[in-house]
Design an enzyme around this catalytic site. Structure first.
Site, PDB file in Angstrom:
ATOM      1  N   ARG A 211      47.086  39.565  34.764  1.00  0.00           N
ATOM      2  CA  ARG A 211      46.046  40.091  35.629  1.00  0.00           C
ATOM      3  C   ARG A 211      46.678  40.926  36.737  1.00  0.00           C
ATOM      4  O   ARG A 211      47.864  40.772  37.044  1.00  0.00           O
ATOM      5  CB  ARG A 211      45.214  38.958  36.219  1.00  0.00           C
ATOM      6  CG  ARG A 211      45.982  37.995  37.109  1.00  0.00           C
ATOM      7  CD  ARG A 211      45.127  36.838  37.609  1.00  0.00           C
ATOM      8  NE  ARG A 211      44.207  37.266  38.645  1.00  0.00           N
ATOM      9  CZ  ARG A 211      42.883  37.310  38.493  1.00  0.00           C
ATOM     10  NH1 ARG A 211      42.318  36.924  37.378  1.00  0.00           N
ATOM     11  NH2 ARG A 211      42.115  37.723  39.474  1.00  0.00           N
TER      12      ARG A 211
ATOM     13  N   GLU B 253      31.294  39.006  33.541  1.00  0.00           N
ATOM     14  CA  GLU B 253      30.237  38.042  33.832  1.00  0.00           C
ATOM     15  C   GLU B 253      29.411  38.684  34.956  1.00  0.00           C
ATOM     16  O   GLU B 253      29.993  39.057  35.979  1.00  0.00           O
ATOM     17  CB  GLU B 253      30.892  36.744  34.299  1.00  0.00           C
ATOM     18  CG  GLU B 253      29.991  35.559  34.292  1.00  0.00           C
ATOM     19  CD  GLU B 253      30.709  34.313  34.810  1.00  0.00           C
ATOM     20  OE1 GLU B 253      30.015  33.471  35.380  1.00  0.00           O
ATOM     21  OE2 GLU B 253      31.950  34.206  34.664  1.00  0.00           O
TER      22      GLU B 253
ATOM     23  N   LYS C 266      36.097  37.435  42.418  1.00  0.00           N
ATOM     24  CA  LYS C 266      34.691  37.652  42.759  1.00  0.00           C
ATOM     25  C   LYS C 266      34.175  36.556  43.681  1.00  0.00           C
ATOM     26  O   LYS C 266      33.428  36.822  44.613  1.00  0.00           O
ATOM     27  CB  LYS C 266      33.847  37.683  41.482  1.00  0.00           C
ATOM     28  CG  LYS C 266      33.769  39.056  40.873  1.00  0.00           C
ATOM     29  CD  LYS C 266      32.856  39.060  39.666  1.00  0.00           C
ATOM     30  CE  LYS C 266      33.533  38.404  38.502  1.00  0.00           C
ATOM     31  NZ  LYS C 266      32.761  38.501  37.266  1.00  0.00           N
TER      32      LYS C 266
HETATM   33  P1  ATP Z   1      37.186  36.836  38.973  1.00  0.00           P
HETATM   34  O1  ATP Z   1      38.319  35.872  38.899  1.00  0.00           O
HETATM   35  O2  ATP Z   1      37.349  37.897  39.989  1.00  0.00           O
HETATM   36  O3  ATP Z   1      35.846  36.170  39.051  1.00  0.00           O
HETATM   37  P2  ATP Z   1      36.734  37.074  36.237  1.00  0.00           P
HETATM   38  O4  ATP Z   1      37.829  37.074  35.275  1.00  0.00           O
HETATM   39  O5  ATP Z   1      35.974  35.809  36.380  1.00  0.00           O
HETATM   40  O6  ATP Z   1      37.251  37.608  37.603  1.00  0.00           O
HETATM   41  P3  ATP Z   1      34.956  38.508  34.604  1.00  0.00           P
HETATM   42  O7  ATP Z   1      33.729  39.255  34.958  1.00  0.00           O
HETATM   43  O8  ATP Z   1      34.810  37.269  33.818  1.00  0.00           O
HETATM   44  O9  ATP Z   1      35.701  38.213  35.959  1.00  0.00           O
HETATM   45  O10 ATP Z   1      36.026  39.455  33.963  1.00  0.00           O
HETATM   46  C1  ATP Z   1      35.780  40.507  33.058  1.00  0.00           C
HETATM   47  C2  ATP Z   1      37.087  40.949  32.484  1.00  0.00           C
HETATM   48  O11 ATP Z   1      37.931  41.469  33.509  1.00  0.00           O
HETATM   49  C3  ATP Z   1      37.833  39.801  31.836  1.00  0.00           C
HETATM   50  O12 ATP Z   1      38.298  40.221  30.569  1.00  0.00           O
HETATM   51  C4  ATP Z   1      38.954  39.522  32.786  1.00  0.00           C
HETATM   52  O13 ATP Z   1      40.077  39.043  32.118  1.00  0.00           O
HETATM   53  C5  ATP Z   1      39.214  40.878  33.436  1.00  0.00           C
HETATM   54  N1  ATP Z   1      39.792  40.718  34.756  1.00  0.00           N
HETATM   55  C6  ATP Z   1      39.276  40.024  35.790  1.00  0.00           C
HETATM   56  N2  ATP Z   1      40.119  40.050  36.849  1.00  0.00           N
HETATM   57  C7  ATP Z   1      41.190  40.790  36.480  1.00  0.00           C
HETATM   58  C8  ATP Z   1      42.408  41.191  37.125  1.00  0.00           C
HETATM   59  N3  ATP Z   1      42.700  40.822  38.368  1.00  0.00           N
HETATM   60  N4  ATP Z   1      43.277  41.944  36.414  1.00  0.00           N
HETATM   61  C9  ATP Z   1      42.991  42.335  35.171  1.00  0.00           C
HETATM   62  N5  ATP Z   1      41.875  41.990  34.503  1.00  0.00           N
HETATM   63  C10 ATP Z   1      40.974  41.230  35.141  1.00  0.00           C
HETATM   64 MG    MG Z   2      35.096  34.747  34.946  1.00  0.00          MG
END
Ligand code: ATP
Ligand code: MG
Length: 549
Positions: free
Chosen positions: A265, A34, A275
């Site tokens: 994760r 995102e 984020k």
């Molecule tokens: P955050 O919680 O930091 O905002 P998010 O999942 O909302 O992370 P996205 O940009 O939506 O961030 O994530 C892109 C991809 O990265 C998704 O497929 C998500 O599952 C993966 N991802 C995000 N955080 C992790 C993590 N800590 N470990 C492994 N994969 C991750």
């Molecule tokens: Mg997200």
């Protein structure tokens, strides 16, 4: 970049079985960030997994921006995400996609679901919808608008699209099951009215799809075979399948549909991987920006001197599991050390300088000593480092009254100046802030007979007349608690700036060039703040894990 195939894991086994059975001829994965922040170390795990899996099985991995939320997303983030993924060594060629490019098709799918009785326009407020969703132990309550006819729903939905209503007046919901034990299936929202400007579609839309509605269908549109996501989406999988199956039934896709697979994760001690919380650190000024070398972002890691190969090693080492766990930060640092040890030439740098005068060394004389660029790599050759009567050495290489087991400089003791002579420490003059010593002229390293001098201490140095002063930033972990929550847990000593004395060869260091400063650790010339002839260095990691011991 070629990456060695990592060990087997349950996702790899699923992929290999699907290829073996002929269910898929070619696998397609995607990394779906995102664009509402910079990528962090957790994303590195997901990127390496998705691109790695596709690459190792002759498939492709798409980069898809999940830009369904109009207000939080910005071009700056899109650019930073692409930079970071490229820096990690991955390429997606023409497979760069945006969920917002699918808004027309998603709208078309939604109309199809309405016509088939699978979706309805609900005119309750967001609060009412929340309050009637039920709980883990009680059913939801049917919306009074749930029995609207398909015609009425279609007409209202078209009006929603054509800006006839203000924000919040209506939503489009899937008609699934308000009594489902899985709350995600209790008539989830598919569209909201939001009169907001979108970074790519501008003002074309005033209704925006929810994540659940957009995500699985974006996978279908792109022909994704395996949709990998983190464990918190496990409960969304039945909805993922429900949406995709309903749209496929309407004739838009043919099976096999994409399969969602969840993995744990990354949680890393002393590091925040969210984020939302990282944005707070940036906005509240606790760090200098997203690429502050202390930040757990890939932009920060790059400035810090971490390497893409180090991340590759790390992701392989931690593997892919189905249960959440915490990984010690030391594991990541070890991977960086391992790679940096292999690629970083050695240099001498005095971080806390004190002057050493060799009283019996002839005035006005200098000589060049030969110093290997890497102790395990003779083919990297040697360089000539100037040596003279006045040197800079580390302040803590001298103790007036040596503690037990201290073998370096104290009055009367002999130590070797690395690659140079053995000296005898004479005295420290506090008012001149200078240490005095004498040397043995026949003790120079590499000359015949020099090894008759047996000493326990072996210290580094730079020649005062030839060295140059430079700013060196010593970074430590950003948080002092192993499972930090936010800014209250910040480590006040995470950044220390010193003026170091560096050997002349470092003056020409190029931005992003990495070195081992002997006895200190691995350092990189800062890619932003360095100037030609005036590099500034950041410490990536110390030589050993000093924290856990
Ligand atoms: P955050 O919680 O930091 O905002 P998010 O999942 O909302 O992370 P996205 O940009 O939506 O961030 O994530 C892109 C991809 O990265 C998704 O497929 C998500 O599952 C993966 N991802 C995000 N955080 C992790 C993590 N800590 N470990 C492994 N994969 C991750
Ligand atoms: Mg997200």
């Amino acid at each position: 970049m070629d990456r060695p195939a990592s060990g087997s894991n349950f996702i790899r086994q699923i992929v290999e079985a699907d290829l073996a059975s002929g269910r898929h001829k070619r696998i397609v994965t995607r990394f779906p960030p995102e664009p509402n922040g910079y990528l962090h170390f957790g994303h590195a795990k997901s990127i390496c997994l998705n691109f790695g899996l596709a690459g190792q099985h002759g498939g492709v991995c798409h980069l898809r921006f999940d830009d369904t939320n109009p207000v939080k997303e910005e071009q700056e983030y899109v650019d930073a995400i692409k930079d970071a993924a490229k820096w990690l060594g991955f390429e997606w060629g023409e497979h760069e996609y945006y969920a917002s490019d699918y808004f027309d098709r998603l709208y078309q799918f939604a109309e199809a679901l309405i016509k088939r009785g699978h979706a309805y326009v609900d005119s309750q407020s967001a609060d009412e919808i929340r309050a009637t969703r039920g709980t883990l132990v009680s059913h939801g309550i049917l919306s009074p608008y749930r029995s609207r006819s398909a015609e009425e729903n279609l007409e209202l939905f078209r009006k929603m699209k054509s800006a006839a209503f203000p924000d919040g007046a209506h939503v489009l919901r899937a008609k699934i099951d308000m009594a489902s034990p899985n709350i995600n299936l209790r008539d989830p929202v598919m569209y909201r009215i939001r009169h907001a400007h979108h970074h790519r579609t501008g003002d074309k839309w005033c209704i925006y799809p929810t994540y659940d509605w957009a995500h699985g269908l974006s996978d279908c549109i792109e022909g994704v075979t395996h949709s990998l996501c983190t464990l918190e989406f496990e409960d969304h999988r039945p909805l993922y399948d429900w949406f995709n199956e309903r749209v496929a039934e309407a004739g838009f896709f043919t099976p096999p549909l994409p399969q969602q697979i969840e993995f744990a994760r990354l949680n890393l001690t002393y590091v925040l991987l969210s984020k939302r919380k990282l944005i707070e650190l940036v906005e509240q000024g606790h760090v200098a920006g997203w690429d502050d070398p202390r930040m757990p972002t890939l932009a920060g890691a790059r400035r810090r001197g971490y390497t893409p190969e180090g991340f590759g090693l790390f992701v392989e080492r931690i593997g892919v599991a189905k249960a959440d766990s915490w990984i010690e930060l030391g594991v990541l640092e070890d991977c960086m050390r391992e790679h940096l040890n292999d690629v970083a030439p050695r240099r001498m740098a005095v971080l806390d300088p004190v002057k050493l005068v060799i009283e019996n060394y002839p005035l006005g004389t200098e000589e060049l000593v030969e110093v290997p660029n890497h102790p395990q790599k003779p083919d990297w050759g040697k360089r000539r480092v100037p040596f003279s009567r006045e040197l800079w050495i580390e302040r803590d290489d001298y103790q007036e009254k040596p503690e037990k087991g201290y073998f370096r400089l104290f009055p009367g003791n002999d130590v070797r100046l690395r690659y140079g002579y053995v000296i005898t420490c004479k005295r420290f003059d506090g008012s001149a802030n200078t240490l005095y010593a004498t040397y043995y002229p026949d003790s120079r390293s590499g000359t015949p007979g020099a090894d008759k001098y047996k000493v326990k201490g072996n210290i580094h140095w730079v020649s005062a007349a030839h060295a140059f002063a430079a700013e060196v930033r010593l970074y430590d972990r950003l948080f002092r608690r192993p499972q930090p929550e936010g800014s209250a847990d910040l480590n006040p000593a995470s950044k220390k700036i010193v003026t170091a004395q560096l050997e002349p060869a470092l003056r020409e260091a190029k931005p992003e060039e990495r070195f081992q400063f002997e006895r200190h650790g691995y350092f990189v010339a800062d890619r932003i703040d360095s100037r030609p002839g005036a590099p500034r260095f950041n410490r990536a990691v110390t030589l050993r894990d000093s924290f856990s011991k």
